[in-house]
Enzyme design. Sequence first.
Site, mmCIF file in Angstrom:
data_model
loop_
_atom_site.group_PDB
_atom_site.id
_atom_site.type_symbol
_atom_site.label_atom_id
_atom_site.label_comp_id
_atom_site.label_asym_id
_atom_site.label_seq_id
_atom_site.Cartn_x
_atom_site.Cartn_y
_atom_site.Cartn_z
ATOM 1 N N SER A 12 20.689 16.000 -14.568
ATOM 2 C CA SER A 12 21.772 16.710 -13.894
ATOM 3 C C SER A 12 22.955 16.793 -14.843
ATOM 4 O O SER A 12 23.161 15.902 -15.685
ATOM 5 C CB SER A 12 22.193 15.979 -12.616
ATOM 6 O OG SER A 12 23.388 16.529 -12.070
ATOM 7 N N TYR A 53 24.692 8.028 -8.714
ATOM 8 C CA TYR A 53 23.963 9.237 -9.119
ATOM 9 C C TYR A 53 24.261 9.590 -10.571
ATOM 10 O O TYR A 53 23.349 9.891 -11.340
ATOM 11 C CB TYR A 53 24.344 10.390 -8.201
ATOM 12 C CG TYR A 53 23.586 11.669 -8.467
ATOM 13 C CD1 TYR A 53 22.246 11.790 -8.094
ATOM 14 C CD2 TYR A 53 24.201 12.761 -9.073
ATOM 15 C CE1 TYR A 53 21.546 12.948 -8.332
ATOM 16 C CE2 TYR A 53 23.506 13.930 -9.307
ATOM 17 C CZ TYR A 53 22.176 14.029 -8.936
ATOM 18 O OH TYR A 53 21.492 15.181 -9.175
#
Length: 264
Positions: free
Chosen positions: A142, A155
């Site tokens: 990501s 995350y």
Amino acid sequence: MAPAKPLVFITGASSGIGQALAWRYHQAGWRLALVARRVELIEAWAQTQGLAPGDWAAYRADVAQPDEIIAAAQQCLAQQGLPEVVIANAGISVGVDTADRADLDVLARIWATNNLGLAATFHPFIAPLVAQRRGTLVGIASVAGVRGLPGHGGYCASKAAVISYCESLRGEMRPHQVRVVTLSPGYIDTPLTQQNRYGMPFLMRPEAFAEQAFRAISAGVRHRVIPWQMGLVARLLRVLPDAWFDRLLSGRPRKHRQTERRPD
């Protein structure tokens, strides 16, 4: 006798990016090995799309449990053969507050899914791919792995680890002619992002991401940020001085924590 269609193995295939990738590979004539915890969603999707029985198979596994995803991969090898492409896509995104004891368990679950789960997905396929000196392993990272975002430490850390892990694995696999591709999505319109309470520039539909991802994987790129606009943002964030970065994110809403999220 016509050669068998190539096979792609995709985790997290019941929705979002995983489902969009499955459809794109199906359109390109590939067979599908699809993995999810909720395998019934894959089955319903395949039926709705009219996929022929010989073109797909679904396997139930929670990638955070290494024995489950390894068993699913072994079933795939036995029933469908060796995939040409393995996409470790399954992941979760939840905000955390380190001051809250319960969120330490959330951190453990994020890393078990996004990191250990990725390695466990690759594990059963590495030896046979190395033996045949072919194939591609794809890690879905990501753009959030570039810098840490307030309230999103679990995350961001997990996706930074995906980028570094895949870079390490790429060096290990290079002598064996097995490619390792890292894809870093920006903001994609999926169940993971629909609850976000902050702006999401360059938001993409999963189908648009899947098209660009398919091309990047086919080309064997090392690491690509999708869309390209977020790639420019990522380059800027990497070189932005810490003081400027902190000022830029001042007052930014935090990611929803587990106790604040709507039910899935």
